[in-house]
Write a protein that holds these residues in place. Structure first.
Motif, PDB file in Angstrom:
ATOM      1  N   TYR A   1      -2.222   2.621 -18.789  1.00 46.74           N
ATOM      2  CA  TYR A   1      -2.884   1.939 -17.676  1.00 46.74           C
ATOM      3  C   TYR A   1      -3.801   0.860 -18.244  1.00 46.74           C
ATOM      4  CZ  TYR A   1      -1.471   5.686 -14.459  1.00 46.74           C
ATOM      5  OH  TYR A   1      -0.756   6.570 -13.693  1.00 46.74           O
ATOM      6  N   ASP A   2      -3.539  -0.387 -17.867  1.00 45.61           N
ATOM      7  CA  ASP A   2      -4.351  -1.506 -18.336  1.00 45.61           C
ATOM      8  C   ASP A   2      -5.644  -1.568 -17.519  1.00 45.61           C
ATOM      9  OD1 ASP A   2      -5.478  -3.878 -19.109  1.00 45.61           O
ATOM     10  OD2 ASP A   2      -3.678  -5.091 -18.849  1.00 45.61           O
ATOM     11  N   ALA A   3      -6.729  -1.057 -18.087  1.00 45.38           N
ATOM     12  CA  ALA A   3      -7.990  -0.979 -17.360  1.00 45.38           C
ATOM     13  C   ALA A   3      -8.598  -2.348 -17.080  1.00 45.38           C
ATOM     14  CB  ALA A   3      -8.990  -0.128 -18.144  1.00 45.38           C
ATOM     15  N   SER A   4      -8.156  -3.373 -17.798  1.00 43.54           N
ATOM     16  CA  SER A   4      -8.695  -4.710 -17.586  1.00 43.54           C
ATOM     17  C   SER A   4      -8.032  -5.421 -16.410  1.00 43.54           C
ATOM     18  CB  SER A   4      -8.521  -5.556 -18.846  1.00 43.54           C
ATOM     19  OG  SER A   4      -7.138  -5.824 -19.088  1.00 43.54           O
ATOM     20  N   ALA A   5      -6.920  -4.889 -15.911  1.00 41.78           N
ATOM     21  CA  ALA A   5      -6.160  -5.593 -14.879  1.00 41.78           C
ATOM     22  C   ALA A   5      -5.924  -4.781 -13.616  1.00 41.78           C
ATOM     23  CB  ALA A   5      -4.811  -6.042 -15.453  1.00 41.78           C
ATOM     24  N   LEU A   6      -5.888  -3.468 -13.713  1.00 41.19           N
ATOM     25  CA  LEU A   6      -5.519  -2.641 -12.566  1.00 41.19           C
ATOM     26  C   LEU A   6      -6.700  -2.387 -11.642  1.00 41.19           C
ATOM     27  CD1 LEU A   6      -3.227  -0.013 -14.329  1.00 41.19           C
ATOM     28  CD2 LEU A   6      -2.509  -1.864 -12.803  1.00 41.19           C
ATOM     29  N   PRO A   7      -6.418  -2.201 -10.335  1.00 40.69           N
ATOM     30  CA  PRO A   7      -7.500  -1.868  -9.389  1.00 40.69           C
ATOM     31  C   PRO A   7      -8.175  -0.548  -9.760  1.00 40.69           C
ATOM     32  CG  PRO A   7      -5.487  -2.493  -8.227  1.00 40.69           C
ATOM     33  CD  PRO A   7      -5.114  -2.341  -9.671  1.00 40.69           C
ATOM     34  N   GLY A   8      -9.426  -0.432  -9.397  1.00 39.16           N
ATOM     35  CA  GLY A   8     -10.185   0.771  -9.726  1.00 39.16           C
ATOM     36  C   GLY A   8      -9.577   2.038  -9.155  1.00 39.16           C
ATOM     37  N   HIS A   9      -8.999   1.953  -7.945  1.00 39.65           N
ATOM     38  CA  HIS A   9      -8.456   3.170  -7.325  1.00 39.65           C
ATOM     39  C   HIS A   9      -7.221   3.678  -8.078  1.00 39.65           C
ATOM     40  CE1 HIS A   9      -5.047   1.079  -5.304  1.00 39.65           C
ATOM     41  NE2 HIS A   9      -5.898   0.080  -5.179  1.00 39.65           N
ATOM     42  N   VAL A  10      -6.452   2.768  -8.692  1.00 37.46           N
ATOM     43  CA  VAL A  10      -5.302   3.191  -9.490  1.00 37.46           C
ATOM     44  C   VAL A  10      -5.777   3.931 -10.733  1.00 37.46           C
ATOM     45  CG1 VAL A  10      -3.344   2.385 -10.885  1.00 37.46           C
ATOM     46  CG2 VAL A  10      -3.776   1.376  -8.636  1.00 37.46           C
ATOM     47  N   LEU A  11      -6.795   3.390 -11.393  1.00 37.52           N
ATOM     48  CA  LEU A  11      -7.337   4.043 -12.588  1.00 37.52           C
ATOM     49  C   LEU A  11      -7.980   5.385 -12.239  1.00 37.52           C
ATOM     50  CD1 LEU A  11      -8.969   0.892 -14.206  1.00 37.52           C
ATOM     51  CD2 LEU A  11      -6.879   2.040 -14.966  1.00 37.52           C
ATOM     52  N   ALA A  12      -8.685   5.434 -11.119  1.00 30.78           N
ATOM     53  CA  ALA A  12      -9.340   6.679 -10.715  1.00 30.78           C
ATOM     54  C   ALA A  12      -8.316   7.772 -10.444  1.00 30.78           C
ATOM     55  CB  ALA A  12     -10.207   6.438  -9.481  1.00 30.78           C
TER      56      ALA A  12
ATOM     57  N   PRO B   1       0.819  -1.226   0.000  1.00 25.25           N
ATOM     58  CA  PRO B   1       0.000   0.000   0.000  1.00 25.25           C
ATOM     59  C   PRO B   1       0.849   1.272   0.000  1.00 25.25           C
ATOM     60  CG  PRO B   1      -0.953  -1.621   1.479  1.00 25.25           C
ATOM     61  CD  PRO B   1       0.367  -2.182   1.030  1.00 25.25           C
ATOM     62  N   LEU B   2       1.961   1.263   0.754  1.00 21.63           N
ATOM     63  CA  LEU B   2       2.847   2.431   0.762  1.00 21.63           C
ATOM     64  C   LEU B   2       3.418   2.671  -0.625  1.00 21.63           C
ATOM     65  CD1 LEU B   2       4.647   4.648   1.968  1.00 21.63           C
ATOM     66  CD2 LEU B   2       6.252   2.845   2.672  1.00 21.63           C
ATOM     67  N   GLU B   3       3.914   1.626  -1.278  1.00 20.25           N
ATOM     68  CA  GLU B   3       4.497   1.798  -2.610  1.00 20.25           C
ATOM     69  C   GLU B   3       3.455   2.278  -3.611  1.00 20.25           C
ATOM     70  OE1 GLU B   3       8.106  -1.498  -2.641  1.00 20.25           O
ATOM     71  OE2 GLU B   3       6.026  -2.180  -2.879  1.00 20.25           O
ATOM     72  N   THR B   4       2.243   1.747  -3.519  1.00 17.02           N
ATOM     73  CA  THR B   4       1.179   2.185  -4.418  1.00 17.02           C
ATOM     74  C   THR B   4       0.896   3.669  -4.245  1.00 17.02           C
ATOM     75  OG1 THR B   4       0.164  -0.012  -4.408  1.00 17.02           O
ATOM     76  CG2 THR B   4      -1.226   1.832  -5.089  1.00 17.02           C
ATOM     77  N   ARG B   5       0.798   4.110  -2.990  1.00 19.40           N
ATOM     78  CA  ARG B   5       0.542   5.529  -2.736  1.00 19.40           C
ATOM     79  C   ARG B   5       1.676   6.397  -3.268  1.00 19.40           C
ATOM     80  NH1 ARG B   5      -0.099   5.350   2.425  1.00 19.40           N
ATOM     81  NH2 ARG B   5       1.905   6.175   3.126  1.00 19.40           N
ATOM     82  N   GLU B   6       2.925   5.938  -3.090  1.00 14.91           N
ATOM     83  CA  GLU B   6       4.051   6.741  -3.542  1.00 14.91           C
ATOM     84  C   GLU B   6       4.162   6.776  -5.061  1.00 14.91           C
ATOM     85  OE1 GLU B   6       5.918   8.771  -1.596  1.00 14.91           O
ATOM     86  OE2 GLU B   6       4.368   8.193  -0.169  1.00 14.91           O
ATOM     87  N   TRP B   7       3.728   5.693  -5.745  1.00 17.08           N
ATOM     88  CA  TRP B   7       3.714   5.734  -7.207  1.00 17.08           C
ATOM     89  C   TRP B   7       2.648   6.710  -7.703  1.00 17.08           C
ATOM     90  CZ3 TRP B   7       7.279   4.935 -10.432  1.00 17.08           C
ATOM     91  CH2 TRP B   7       8.244   3.938 -10.247  1.00 17.08           C
ATOM     92  N   LYS B   8       1.522   6.772  -7.027  1.00 13.72           N
ATOM     93  CA  LYS B   8       0.512   7.766  -7.394  1.00 13.72           C
ATOM     94  C   LYS B   8       1.066   9.174  -7.169  1.00 13.72           C
ATOM     95  CE  LYS B   8      -3.529   4.895  -6.208  1.00 13.72           C
ATOM     96  NZ  LYS B   8      -4.710   4.791  -5.301  1.00 13.72           N
ATOM     97  N   ARG B   9       1.740   9.373  -6.057  1.00 14.41           N
ATOM     98  CA  ARG B   9       2.356  10.676  -5.778  1.00 14.41           C
ATOM     99  C   ARG B   9       3.368  11.020  -6.876  1.00 14.41           C
ATOM    100  NH1 ARG B   9       3.621  13.059  -0.476  1.00 14.41           N
ATOM    101  NH2 ARG B   9       3.424  10.999   0.490  1.00 14.41           N
ATOM    102  N   HIS B  10       4.132  10.015  -7.307  1.00 15.62           N
ATOM    103  CA  HIS B  10       5.124  10.198  -8.369  1.00 15.62           C
ATOM    104  C   HIS B  10       4.460  10.778  -9.620  1.00 15.62           C
ATOM    105  CE1 HIS B  10       8.257   8.960 -11.305  1.00 15.62           C
ATOM    106  NE2 HIS B  10       7.249   8.494 -12.021  1.00 15.62           N
ATOM    107  N   GLU B  11       3.295  10.239  -9.992  1.00 14.78           N
ATOM    108  CA  GLU B  11       2.615  10.736 -11.183  1.00 14.78           C
ATOM    109  C   GLU B  11       2.213  12.200 -11.019  1.00 14.78           C
ATOM    110  OE1 GLU B  11       2.509   9.459 -13.958  1.00 14.78           O
ATOM    111  OE2 GLU B  11       2.421   7.288 -13.864  1.00 14.78           O
TER     112      GLU B  11
END
Length: 308
Positions: free
Chosen positions: A131-142, A103-113
């Protein structure tokens, strides 16, 4: 001027319909054209581009490039200045690796963007992030729609209605509180004249907790830089805690005497003689992830170094 777009796609064919014209346009314009992707995606793009055009594109394996948010950001800074901008405009197509993240890495990758909009604002750079919409979690796409000013697709490019100011997005990331150090964390206070002993303590803890030798020196250097800056520019003294967690070593440094005002501190090479920028730029590059929380009670800087 920076162009930063998200490319959500449902199928490989849909991805190619947007990515290939984007890359072809860069080649025609004489841009430095770069693809950072998995090998199978690179193979698809080479096939669709044709041998002649593909030969003008630099392909980089995403597993090497996206080892961590700061690793990637520093690589962007290094390569744009050394190789890509001297040739004119750089046109990047990148697909970050989201699998297997904490979860920390995911948040930091979003911050990176979000930070890309600040770090490369006003520069001759185009970045399209797939972003692969067929595979990624909804929160990443959002959040992709919140960190990219534009959305690209087979029908063209449109402004992202959900784009969020990078400062606001950064503040949201920092609203997640840092959990306290675990009860078994090793603690040490430090002040002026005590840095040699602090470095010895850090080296011993790194050895005790199993940090590999090739990562021990960067860990000690990073924490020493933070402690030195606290002594010289901050409250003059501080405390730190060191512990191991799954996958790495963590050091939490507390500066009770200073609040930081630069929210993007250390995400770009230092300008002029700004010591704080230089310190945190170096510290972020030495670590996997650095978290900063700052307010009326002072500042906490938490450094994460991976075992492998």
């Amino acid at each position: 001027m920076l162009v930063h777009r998200a490319l959500p796609y449902a199928t490989r064919g849909e991805f190619a319909l947007t990515a290939v014209p984007y890359l072809r346009a860069g080649c025609r314009a004489g841009d430095a054209v770069v693809v950072v992707s998995a090998p199978d995606t690179a193979a698809l793009l080479r096939e669709r581009l044709g041998a002649g055009t593909a030969a003008r594109v630099e392909f980089i394996d995403s597993a090497d490039w996206f080892q961590g948010p700061m690793h990637a950001l520093a690589a962007y800074h290094d390569r744009t200045r050394a190789d890509w901008w001297p040739r004119g405009r750089v046109r990047l197509l990148a697909e970050p690796v989201w699998d297997g993240l904490t979860p920390l890495e995911t948040r930091e990758w979003k911050r990176h963007e979000a930070i890309l909009n600040v770090a490369f604002g006003g520069t001759p750079t185009s970045i399209m992030c797939a972003y692969d919409a067929s595979a990624l979690p909804g929160h990443v796409l959002a959040d992709a729609a919140r960190t990219h000013p534009e959305i690209a697709g087979p029908d063209g490019v449109r402004p992202s209605e959900r784009f969020t100011d990078p400062s606001a997005f950064y503040a949201e990331c920092n609203a997640v509180p840092l959990p306290p150090p675990p009860p078994d964390a090793a603690r040490k206070a430090f002040a002026a004249g005590e840095l040699p002993g602090l470095r010895g303590f850090l080296g011993a803890e790194a050895l005790r907790l199993g940090l590999p030798d090739d990562r021990s020196l960067p860990f000690v250097l990073a924490v020493n830089e933070v402690a030195t800056n606290i002594i010289r520019q901050g409250g003059g003294r501080g405390s730190l805690w060191v512990w191991a967690e799954e996958g790495g070593l963590v050091c939490d440094v507390s500066d009770p005497g200073r609040a930081l005002t630069d929210r993007f501190l250390g995400y770009a090479p230092p300008r002029g003689q700004r010591s704080g920028e230089a310190v945190m730029w170096a510290v972020r590059r030495l670590c996997h992830i650095v978290e900063i929380r700052s307010g009326a009670d002072g500042t906490r800087i938490r450094m994460h170094v991976r075992f492998g």
